[in-house]
Design a protein around this motif. Structure first.
Motif: not given
Length: 123
Positions: A32-57
């Motif tokens: 139930d991860y709550r995200q306050h970054n306005p460009s990412i929706v709540d939940g861990p899956a959305a954060a992983i999808e958005m952040l993986t290219p910036k970090f892993d990629g």
């Protein structure tokens, strides 16, 4: 509080240093991860999808941890972010714990200036 610190240090190692976004989130982030970054929706899956290219990629990207602060259910990491083709940035990521898991996140980002008024800016 000590348990949050040890867990948060491991999370930071996985996420920022090793850049293993999905592993870091699986290790410590609640469903139930709550995200306050306005460009990412709540939940861990959305954060992983958005952040993986910036970090892993980005094999040449670096996220150097400058300091970690933990106070009860709040934790913060101050990071120097360096990515090819982009100016360096100072990042403060703030997390809230509940039940031993990260349940909430805020971030503050600031570009490192080319010229500073002194010899010790940002870090």
């Amino acid at each position: 509080m000590g348990d949050n610190r040890a867990a948060f240090e491991r999370f930071c190692e996985l996420f920022y240093t090793e850049r293993r976004v999905a592993d870091a989130f699986a290790f410590l982030v609640a469903d139930d991860y709550r995200q306050h970054n306005p460009s990412i929706v709540d939940g861990p899956a959305a954060a992983i999808e958005m952040l993986t290219p910036k970090f892993d990629g980005s094999p040449d990207a670096r996220f150097d941890i400058q300091r970690i602060l933990v106070d009860g259910d709040l934790a913060m990491v101050h990071v120097k972010a360096s990515r090819p083709g982009a100016p360096d940035a100072a990042v403060a990521d703030i997390y809230r714990f509940d039940g031993g898991r990260i349940v909430e996140h805020w971030d503050v980002l600031q570009q490192v200036p080319v010229h500073a008024a002194h010899d010790h800016p940002m870090f």
